[in-house]
Write a protein that holds these residues in place. Structure first.
Motif, short mmCIF file in Angstrom:
data_model
loop_
_atom_site.label_atom_id
_atom_site.label_comp_id
_atom_site.label_asym_id
_atom_site.label_seq_id
_atom_site.Cartn_x
_atom_site.Cartn_y
_atom_site.Cartn_z
N ILE A 229 -10.92 -48.89 -59.51
CA ILE A 229 -9.57 -49.20 -59.98
C ILE A 229 -9.47 -48.98 -61.48
CG2 ILE A 229 -7.94 -51.10 -60.31
CD1 ILE A 229 -8.74 -52.15 -57.59
N ALA A 230 -10.51 -49.36 -62.22
CA ALA A 230 -10.50 -49.12 -63.67
C ALA A 230 -10.49 -47.62 -63.98
CB ALA A 230 -11.71 -49.79 -64.31
N VAL B 65 -4.39 -47.20 -53.02
CA VAL B 65 -5.11 -45.92 -53.22
C VAL B 65 -6.57 -46.08 -52.88
CG1 VAL B 65 -5.83 -44.25 -54.96
CG2 VAL B 65 -3.47 -45.06 -54.92
N TYR B 66 -7.16 -47.19 -53.30
CA TYR B 66 -8.58 -47.39 -53.01
C TYR B 66 -8.82 -47.56 -51.51
CZ TYR B 66 -13.30 -49.28 -53.24
OH TYR B 66 -14.64 -49.47 -53.06
N LEU C 86 -10.10 -39.65 -56.83
CA LEU C 86 -9.34 -40.43 -57.81
C LEU C 86 -8.73 -39.53 -58.88
CD1 LEU C 86 -11.75 -43.48 -58.29
CD2 LEU C 86 -9.70 -43.36 -56.87
N ASN C 87 -9.46 -38.53 -59.29
CA ASN C 87 -8.94 -37.61 -60.30
C ASN C 87 -7.75 -36.81 -59.75
OD1 ASN C 87 -8.66 -36.10 -62.58
ND2 ASN C 87 -10.56 -34.94 -62.34
N ARG C 88 -7.86 -36.38 -58.49
CA ARG C 88 -6.76 -35.62 -57.88
C ARG C 88 -5.51 -36.50 -57.69
NH1 ARG C 88 -7.76 -33.13 -52.05
NH2 ARG C 88 -9.81 -32.86 -53.04
N VAL C 89 -5.74 -37.74 -57.28
CA VAL C 89 -4.60 -38.64 -57.08
C VAL C 89 -3.93 -38.97 -58.40
CG1 VAL C 89 -3.99 -40.98 -56.37
CG2 VAL C 89 -5.51 -39.60 -54.95
N ALA C 90 -4.73 -39.16 -59.45
CA ALA C 90 -4.15 -39.53 -60.74
C ALA C 90 -3.30 -38.41 -61.33
CB ALA C 90 -5.27 -39.91 -61.71
N THR D 257 -0.33 -38.24 -52.01
CA THR D 257 -1.54 -37.43 -52.16
C THR D 257 -2.70 -38.04 -51.39
OG1 THR D 257 -0.80 -36.78 -54.38
CG2 THR D 257 -3.12 -36.42 -53.85
N CYS D 258 -2.77 -39.36 -51.32
CA CYS D 258 -3.82 -40.01 -50.52
C CYS D 258 -3.67 -39.65 -49.05
CB CYS D 258 -3.75 -41.52 -50.71
SG CYS D 258 -4.22 -42.09 -52.36
#
Length: 550
Positions: free
Chosen positions: A331-332, A354-355, A365-369, A377-378
């Motif tokens: 999450i961080a 998301v997690y 995580l990089n793609r979702v951000a 996207t998830c």
């Protein structure tokens, strides 16, 4: 005047001797052997009363002129032999000098390959930009992981005496941490390259990383000399390692720390005879270099088979597993990514959702951000994993043709294992601490093989990123989206019956393959066949064809 006569007499004598050795003298009528044109007149010498030319000519016996007819031939042969010898000697010295210079140049080029800066590091630095072409600071881009400190110590030369295998699923950040550690020392003393299944391509990439041409630029090839390159790729790799040892010995005396050679994507090597021979060669060198603190070898792999192969002969190997981030760290990381790319801080509820869908995999995580709609996207990521699993391991049910039985064995075994993992998740899910409820269910490798009733499929599943095997030989889904796909497929209505029908069809096809038919022809009414048993037991049966009336 007397000085002038002496000078003339000296020149005349020298001319006569030269013509005599050259074989151009001929006798005169008075017995004098001299140059063509006849004997000189007495007035040519002068009236001083000194030695006349006739006296000089008579001092050379005429019978000796016949014995020295081979003199000019011997002189010319000696002159030719001397010229040839000198030419060959000069050519040999030039070739030997070039050979020595070439070997010196090879070592110099390879030594410069470990100077500050590395091609892999330069390519990585080009990627440290956002879509708006703004350079991101390392503290903002990279997520600090607990494994980073150990990788830093390996690449800067503080950790010695071992070689290392970094193992983990794709997208967990293994290569990123290696590049980050290289950037901290500017690649000084480090060389990195990507592995490949083809040994020739592996050889070329190794040569590029070490700046070694494998004698392909050797000038001896111009003379059609069979050079060292006329051999296999594996021997070329051995030669490159020999050169690397010389550089490492020289550098250790000067710097005092070992070189570092990183082989990325080692799992791309084929698990066949050639790939195993290459891996054995690399491991032998790694063991020697680790014992002498010459070179620290780092292998980066996504697949378990590399570890399984190296473990047989490993004495100085250390394993560094790299897993997905736990919930709080994930999450961080997602929050930092989102602030970097979109300059916004999403709410905690969205981050947890998301997690739940993609887990702590850094690549996800990089793609979702980066996306405008993170939850959408998830869903796309989960759907892509589900499609990949079904395309590789979809079952066909009872109606399948017998020609696809081998493929259906592979697919049905994967479905059986996926069903077992989902069932395990349902059994122990409520007993897990809420903070750890997203840990994927797992089982030992031998237990997974027992459930599948096959021992050879699991490596292929690992290579295809369907299941993964960690360094502790525990089997689980490759990622959280893949586990979500398992859960969705196994929860579909009629899945259990469909899987059972597929397994029954496979068993029936195998049974047909083991069955042999006995066809009896021309067995009409009244005819019979007698089948005898073992002679010592005297048993047997009689087959008789009855007529329709009876």
């Amino acid at each position: 005047m007397s000085l002038l006569l002496r000078r003339r007499r000296y020149e005349r004598t020298r001319t006569l001797l030269h013509d005599w050795f050259a074989g151009t003298t001929r006798p005169y009528s008075n017995g004098y052997s001299g140059p063509p044109g006849g004997p000189p007149t007495p007035g040519q010498i002068g009236p001083s009363g000194g030695d006349s030319e006739d006296t000089i000519a008579r001092s050379i016996p005429s019978q000796k002129a016949k014995k020295i007819e081979w003199g000019p031939t011997v002189f010319k042969a000696f002159e030719s032999a001397a010229t040839t010898f000198v030419s060959l000697m000069v050519l040999g010295l030039a070739g030997y000098g070039y050979h020595r210079y070439y070997k010196y140049l090879v070592l110099q080029k390879m030594e410069r390959a470990f100077d500050p800066g590395d091609p892999m590091l330069e390519l990585a630095n080009q990627g440290k930009q956002t879509s708006t072409s703004v350079l991101i600071d390392d503290e903002k881009r990279w997520i600090r992981r607990k494994e980073q400190e150990k990788i830093d110590a390996i690449l800067n030369g503080k950790t010695r005496g071992h070689y290392h295998l970094i193992i983990g699923e794709k997208g967990t950040g293994k290569s990123s941490m290696i590049l980050d550690a290289m950037a901290k020392v500017n690649g000084e003393g480090i060389s990195m390259f990507e592995a490949h299944a083809d040994l020739e391509i592996f050889r070329i990439r190794l040569g590029k990383a070490l700046d070694y041409e494998f004698h392909e630029d050797y000038i001896g090839s111009l003379f059609s000399i069979k050079g060292p390159r006329d051999t296999t790729a594996l021997l070329d790799i051995e030669r490159a390692f020999n050169k690397l040892e010389k550089i490492a010995l020289k550098r250790r005396k000067r710097v005092g720390r070992p070189l570092v050679l990183v082989i990325n994507s080692t799992h791309l090597l084929r698990d066949d005879e050639d790939g195993q021979d290459l891996l054995e060669l690399v491991q032998q060198r790694a063991e020697q270099w680790a014992a002498s603190n010459l070179v620290t070898l780092v292998l980066n792999s996504d697949d378990y088979w590399v570890y399984e192969r190296l473990k047989q002969y490993a004495t100085r190997m250390e394993i560094l597993p790299v897993l997905d981030l736990p919930k709080q760290e994930a999450i961080a990381a997602l929050t930092k990514y989102r602030q970097t790319y979109k300059q916004e801080k999403p709410p905690l509820k969205i981050l947890e959702q998301v997690y739940d869908r993609v887990g702590g995999r850094l690549s996800y995580l990089n793609r979702v951000a980066r996306s405008p709609d993170m939850l959408h996207t998830c869903e796309n990521i989960c759907q892509a994993e589900k499609t990949w699993f079904l395309n590789k391991c979809g079952i066909l049910g009872e109606a399948m043709d017998d020609d696809v039985m081998d493929q259906q064995k592979y697919a049905s075994a994967a479905m059986v294992l996926a069903k077992a993992l989902v069932a395990q998740e349902r059994e122990v899910g409520a007993k897990v601490h809420p903070e750890d409820r997203y840990l994927l269910p797992q089982m030992p490798l031998h237990k997974a093989r027992e459930i599948m009733t096959r021992a050879d499929f699991i490596k292929s599943y690992d290579h295809n990123n369907i299941f993964t095997i960690d360094a502790k030989a525990m089997v689980r889904a490759d990622s959280v989206p893949m586990q979500n796909a398992f859960r969705e497929i196994c929860s579909e209505e009629g899945f259990d019956d469909f899987l059972e029908a597929t397994l029954d069809r496979i068993s029936a096809i195998e049974s047909l393959g083991r069955t042999r038919e006995l066809v009896a022809k021309d067995l009409v009414g009244g005819a019979e066949y007698k089948i005898k048993g073992r002679p010592d037991r005297g048993d047997g049966i009689t087959v008789r064809m009855l007529s329709p009336d009876s």
